[in-house]
Design an enzyme around this catalytic site. Sequence first.
Site, short mmCIF file in Angstrom:
data_model
loop_
_atom_site.label_atom_id
_atom_site.label_comp_id
_atom_site.label_asym_id
_atom_site.label_seq_id
_atom_site.Cartn_x
_atom_site.Cartn_y
_atom_site.Cartn_z
N TYR A 61 26.51 37.10 44.01
CA TYR A 61 26.63 38.56 44.08
C TYR A 61 26.13 39.14 45.40
CZ TYR A 61 28.57 38.70 39.48
OH TYR A 61 29.43 38.52 38.43
N GLN A 96 38.13 48.15 36.95
CA GLN A 96 37.44 46.89 36.64
C GLN A 96 36.65 46.44 37.86
OE1 GLN A 96 40.32 44.12 34.26
NE2 GLN A 96 41.57 45.42 35.58
N ASN A 97 36.89 47.10 38.98
CA ASN A 97 36.28 46.66 40.23
C ASN A 97 34.82 47.07 40.31
OD1 ASN A 97 38.79 45.75 40.84
ND2 ASN A 97 39.33 47.47 42.17
N VAL A 98 34.05 46.25 40.98
CA VAL A 98 32.62 46.51 41.12
C VAL A 98 32.26 46.77 42.58
CG1 VAL A 98 32.06 45.14 39.07
CG2 VAL A 98 32.14 44.01 41.30
N HIS A 114 33.19 47.50 34.59
CA HIS A 114 32.47 46.23 34.69
C HIS A 114 31.23 46.34 35.56
CE1 HIS A 114 36.52 44.07 33.72
NE2 HIS A 114 36.01 44.69 32.68
N CYS A 122 16.83 45.44 35.42
CA CYS A 122 15.94 44.38 34.99
C CYS A 122 16.52 43.66 33.77
CB CYS A 122 14.57 44.97 34.62
SG CYS A 122 13.43 43.73 33.99
N GLY A 193 47.06 46.74 40.59
CA GLY A 193 46.32 45.61 41.17
C GLY A 193 45.49 44.84 40.17
N THR A 194 46.06 44.59 38.99
CA THR A 194 45.31 43.82 38.00
C THR A 194 46.23 42.80 37.33
OG1 THR A 194 43.95 43.89 36.00
CG2 THR A 194 45.64 45.61 36.23
N SER A 195 45.69 41.63 37.06
CA SER A 195 46.48 40.54 36.47
C SER A 195 46.58 40.69 34.96
CB SER A 195 45.84 39.18 36.80
OG SER A 195 44.52 39.15 36.24
C1 BV8 Z 1 33.75 41.93 25.82
C2 BV8 Z 1 32.37 40.52 36.28
C3 BV8 Z 1 32.91 41.82 23.59
C4 BV8 Z 1 32.00 41.24 37.47
C5 BV8 Z 1 34.30 40.62 34.93
C6 BV8 Z 1 40.31 39.69 23.56
C7 BV8 Z 1 41.24 38.68 23.80
C8 BV8 Z 1 40.88 37.60 24.60
C9 BV8 Z 1 39.61 37.51 25.17
C10 BV8 Z 1 38.72 38.50 24.93
C11 BV8 Z 1 39.06 39.59 24.13
N1 BV8 Z 1 37.99 40.42 24.08
C12 BV8 Z 1 36.99 39.89 24.82
C13 BV8 Z 1 37.39 38.72 25.35
C14 BV8 Z 1 36.58 37.84 26.18
C15 BV8 Z 1 36.62 38.25 27.65
C16 BV8 Z 1 37.99 38.11 28.23
O1 BV8 Z 1 38.73 39.10 28.35
N2 BV8 Z 1 38.34 36.90 28.60
C17 BV8 Z 1 39.63 36.68 29.21
C18 BV8 Z 1 39.43 35.98 30.55
C19 BV8 Z 1 40.47 35.85 28.26
N3 BV8 Z 1 36.15 39.62 27.81
C20 BV8 Z 1 34.84 39.86 27.85
O2 BV8 Z 1 34.00 38.99 27.72
C21 BV8 Z 1 34.43 41.31 28.05
N4 BV8 Z 1 33.42 41.63 27.08
O3 BV8 Z 1 34.87 42.15 25.47
O4 BV8 Z 1 32.65 41.92 24.96
C22 BV8 Z 1 33.43 40.42 23.29
C23 BV8 Z 1 32.86 39.30 23.91
C24 BV8 Z 1 33.34 38.03 23.62
C25 BV8 Z 1 34.40 37.87 22.73
C26 BV8 Z 1 35.00 38.99 22.14
C27 BV8 Z 1 34.50 40.27 22.43
C28 BV8 Z 1 33.80 41.50 29.43
C29 BV8 Z 1 34.88 41.51 30.47
C30 BV8 Z 1 34.25 41.78 31.85
C31 BV8 Z 1 34.01 40.49 32.53
N5 BV8 Z 1 33.55 40.70 33.88
N6 BV8 Z 1 33.78 40.65 36.11
C32 BV8 Z 1 32.52 40.59 38.66
O5 BV8 Z 1 31.98 39.55 39.02
O6 BV8 Z 1 33.46 41.18 39.18
S1 BV8 Z 1 35.97 40.49 34.82
C33 BV8 Z 1 36.65 40.19 36.34
O7 BV8 Z 1 38.05 40.09 36.12
C34 BV8 Z 1 36.52 41.34 37.33
O8 BV8 Z 1 35.83 42.46 36.86
C35 BV8 Z 1 37.97 41.73 37.59
O9 BV8 Z 1 38.15 43.05 37.89
C36 BV8 Z 1 38.54 41.40 36.27
C37 BV8 Z 1 39.98 41.39 36.10
O10 BV8 Z 1 40.57 40.72 37.20
P1 BV8 Z 1 41.56 41.61 38.10
O11 BV8 Z 1 40.83 42.82 38.56
O12 BV8 Z 1 42.82 41.82 37.36
O13 BV8 Z 1 41.75 40.68 39.35
P2 BV8 Z 1 42.72 39.43 39.47
O14 BV8 Z 1 42.32 38.71 40.71
O15 BV8 Z 1 42.79 38.71 38.17
O16 BV8 Z 1 44.17 40.09 39.69
C38 BV8 Z 1 44.42 40.84 40.85
C39 BV8 Z 1 45.88 41.24 40.79
O17 BV8 Z 1 46.16 42.05 41.94
C40 BV8 Z 1 46.82 40.04 40.87
O18 BV8 Z 1 47.74 40.12 39.79
C41 BV8 Z 1 47.55 40.20 42.22
O19 BV8 Z 1 48.92 39.89 42.11
C42 BV8 Z 1 47.40 41.67 42.48
N7 BV8 Z 1 47.34 42.03 43.91
C43 BV8 Z 1 46.77 41.34 44.93
N8 BV8 Z 1 46.91 42.06 46.07
C44 BV8 Z 1 47.55 43.21 45.75
C45 BV8 Z 1 47.83 43.19 44.37
N9 BV8 Z 1 48.46 44.21 43.73
C46 BV8 Z 1 48.82 45.27 44.47
N10 BV8 Z 1 48.59 45.36 45.81
C47 BV8 Z 1 47.97 44.35 46.47
N11 BV8 Z 1 47.76 44.45 47.79
#
Ligand code: BV8
Length: 249
Positions: A61, A96-98, A114, A122, A193-195
Amino acid sequence: MQRIEITADTRVLVLTGAGVSAESGVPTFRGSNGLWENQPVERVATPEGFAEDPARVWRFYSQRRAGAGACAPNPGHRTLAELEQKLGARFLLATQNVDGLHRRAGNTRLVEMHGNLFLTRCSGCDRPPFPDDTVYPAGHVPECDACAARGARAFLRPHIVWFGEMLEPADLERINDFIADARNKPFVFMAVGTSGAVYPAANLVNLAREVGARTYLVNADPADNQSRFEHFLRCESGKILPTLFDVRT
Ligand code: BV8
């Protein structure tokens, strides 16, 4: 590209992900040379990973703090700030961005779902999160002085929602209330900009559809939840957002 008409009573909810900051130089998570590619999520973005090796998490971080601190908002961020200026309470930005770039671009009607890289809290007491842009040296794990004053010891942690952690209920409530208020009114939901891989953020499009929203995905590549959107604009957000909205208030 067909412009999106925003009339005097249209509500707009925008969800952003790492892609909106890509053109500012902030790395995304998934895809080529994404952040998660060389860092298994479990080791740096989960409470278990922090418990196992807090120094490794702080290094991850701290690097991102230094990186994001050196980046600037791009035209995509600025467009969303201008949209808030024009629409006021009819606009909400959920990110979702930090990286803090939406705040630096001027958005205030903002939910940082997020957390934020530049806030620290703490892990052992309930002192509120505090502003912190310290880039801690590798191996260093900061400790809570409030706990120390009470003779206790606790590590400070980034004010970030890790996988397996609940999002702030007040944040989700604010987003859900905005969606509920938009029922039976002109309502645009746009994801930029989210997957669409992470929940509950990736479910917002379904909640918006339930109240009749027009749904748009603005993304460089297909997204996991792309089929839930009526319109998919495959492009770079910094290039398309500035000319996409036709605001008539
Ligand atoms: C929770 C930390 C209760 C900070 C992050 C339901 C179904 C399945 C799974 C779950 C569910 N509910 C909960 C879950 C579990 C989990 C989850 O979702 N897992 C997934 C992976 C399957 N969720 C959680 O744990 C959440 N908590 O729900 O609590 C719970 C808990 C457990 C079980 C049930 C319930 C907490 C989620 C938060 C996690 N923390 N980050 C950090 O370090 O940043 S998430 C992390 O991914 C970031 O925050 C990020 O923002 C986020 C999403 O990613 P994206 O922003 O979409 O980024 P990515 O790179 O993936 O995509 C970028 C896109 O941009 C691409 O598509 C690309 O093509 C595009 N792009 C690139 N350049 C451009 C562009 N587009 C336009 N213009 C450009 N120039």
